[in-house]
Design an enzyme around this catalytic site. Structure first.
Site, PDB file in Angstrom:
ATOM      1  N   CYS A  49       0.836  -1.204   0.000  1.00 20.76           N
ATOM      2  CA  CYS A  49       0.000   0.000   0.000  1.00 20.76           C
ATOM      3  C   CYS A  49       0.872   1.256   0.000  1.00 20.76           C
ATOM      4  O   CYS A  49       1.583   1.529   0.975  1.00 20.76           O
ATOM      5  CB  CYS A  49      -0.914  -0.046   1.224  1.00 20.76           C
ATOM      6  SG  CYS A  49      -1.730   1.502   1.626  1.00 20.76           S
ATOM      7  N   CYS A  93       0.215   3.719   2.866  1.00 20.37           N
ATOM      8  CA  CYS A  93       0.705   3.113   4.113  1.00 20.37           C
ATOM      9  C   CYS A  93       2.212   3.323   4.232  1.00 20.37           C
ATOM     10  O   CYS A  93       2.720   3.692   5.294  1.00 20.37           O
ATOM     11  CB  CYS A  93       0.396   1.620   4.152  1.00 20.37           C
ATOM     12  SG  CYS A  93      -1.358   1.200   4.015  1.00 20.37           S
TER      13      CYS A  93
END
Length: 173
Positions: free
Chosen positions: A80, A83
């Protein structure tokens, strides 16, 4: 006009009238809600649901082990992009507040080959516990529709906020 044309016109008028009524009835003024986002979260989660998950070393970690501290439960994955951009700020927060005041629990929702998670954590220098998500936590806190998603739990064990998407360090302060 033939009966067929009249029938089509009548059906068309009924459909248009129904759509118009549905549109107008949906635009009535709704009462203003004075609840804050945090109050809404408290109603959904009066207490943060406890969980027990394995960390990167195979040890079991419970949320309840950290009562009395502020806890950020960060749902994330190695693949991600947002993230990855947020993790350095969590590292800074953990350094700034220390384990006595703040506990960040990074809950990896990676699937498949989980051997990438410890290597990722080491490469990024993650200084807080990284845990492997399971169906139980996803049921208790979910559905987790997007990552990163972070729950902020206060010192009494209540969820105070829910942050979906990448947020700056200042948001968590």
């Amino acid at each position: 006009m033939s009966k067929k044309v009249w029938f089509i016109l009548v059906i068309g008028l009924v459909v248009v009238a129904s759509l118009g009524y549905g549109f107008l009835s949906g635009t009535e003024k709704q009462p203003v809600k004075s609840e804050t986002k945090a109050q809404q979260q408290q109603q959904r989660y009066p207490d943060a649901p406890d969980f027990e998950l394995k960390d990167l070393d195979g040890n079991m970690v419970k949320l309840s082990d950290h009562k009395g501290k502020v806890v950020i439960i960060d749902f994330w994955a190695t693949w991600c992009g947002p993230c990855r951009r947020g993790i350095p700020e969590f590292i800074e927060l953990q350094e700034e507040y220390g384990e006595d005041q703040l506990v960040i629990l990074g809950v990896s929702v990676d699937q498949g080959d989980l051997s990438v998670v410890p290597a990722f954590a080491k490469n990024y220098g993650i200084n807080y516990p990284v845990l492997y998500a399971n169906a139980d936590i996803q049921r208790k806190y979910g559905p987790i529709r997007s990552i990163p998603t972070a729950f902020i739990v206060d010192t009494t064990g209540k969820v105070r906020d829910l942050a979906r998407g990448l947020r700056p360090k200042s948001y968590f302060k």
